[in-house]
Design a protein around this motif. Sequence first.
Motif, short mmCIF file in Angstrom:
data_model
loop_
_atom_site.label_atom_id
_atom_site.label_comp_id
_atom_site.label_asym_id
_atom_site.label_seq_id
_atom_site.Cartn_x
_atom_site.Cartn_y
_atom_site.Cartn_z
N UNK A 19 -57.28 -9.16 -17.85
CA UNK A 19 -57.31 -10.59 -17.56
C UNK A 19 -57.28 -11.31 -18.90
N UNK A 20 -56.22 -12.07 -19.13
CA UNK A 20 -56.02 -12.69 -20.44
C UNK A 20 -55.77 -14.19 -20.27
N UNK A 50 -52.27 -13.03 -16.44
CA UNK A 50 -52.12 -13.90 -17.61
C UNK A 50 -52.30 -15.35 -17.18
N UNK A 51 -53.15 -16.05 -17.89
CA UNK A 51 -53.31 -17.48 -17.67
C UNK A 51 -52.62 -18.16 -18.84
N UNK A 60 -41.32 -15.46 -18.97
CA UNK A 60 -41.19 -14.05 -19.37
C UNK A 60 -41.96 -13.11 -18.46
N UNK A 61 -43.12 -13.54 -18.01
CA UNK A 61 -43.97 -12.70 -17.16
C UNK A 61 -44.06 -13.34 -15.78
N UNK A 63 -43.41 -12.25 -12.55
CA UNK A 63 -43.40 -11.45 -11.33
C UNK A 63 -44.14 -12.12 -10.18
N UNK A 64 -45.22 -12.78 -10.47
CA UNK A 64 -46.05 -13.38 -9.43
C UNK A 64 -46.75 -14.60 -10.02
N UNK A 65 -46.16 -15.77 -9.85
CA UNK A 65 -46.71 -16.99 -10.45
C UNK A 65 -47.55 -17.73 -9.43
N UNK A 66 -48.77 -18.04 -9.83
CA UNK A 66 -49.66 -18.86 -9.02
C UNK A 66 -49.99 -20.11 -9.82
N UNK A 67 -49.97 -21.25 -9.18
CA UNK A 67 -50.28 -22.51 -9.84
C UNK A 67 -51.57 -23.05 -9.25
#
Length: 107
Positions: A19-20, A50-51, A60-61, A63-67
């Motif tokens: 968790x970053x 990643x936050x 770039x990352x 795969x699974x974006x949550x807002x």
Amino acid sequence: MKKKIQLAIMFATPTPYIIADEIFSGLDLETSIIIQELFFKIIGKRKIILVSHEKNIIAKFSDNILIMSDGTLTKYRQDPNLIDDFIKRGEQIDDKTKYIKQLFDSL
């Protein structure tokens, strides 16, 4: 330097999750590129959360974006490069930028 030590420990520790929060902020360009490459190497071997507020990192990352908005997570299913438009619609940013433009135009 402290952040680089934290990163080294993070990659060396064999935990199933990483968790970053804003992991790339404050890093020089070379270190940021190296860390991104290391993340690409471990994707699939470890779960990574990643936050970030940086559009290029989100793209770039992607795969699974949550807002998160008002304490609620919403899955973002569109092109990561269009995330600006999604944010603008949800947060009334257009209204705010129009107001700021009016302020500058009146100077």
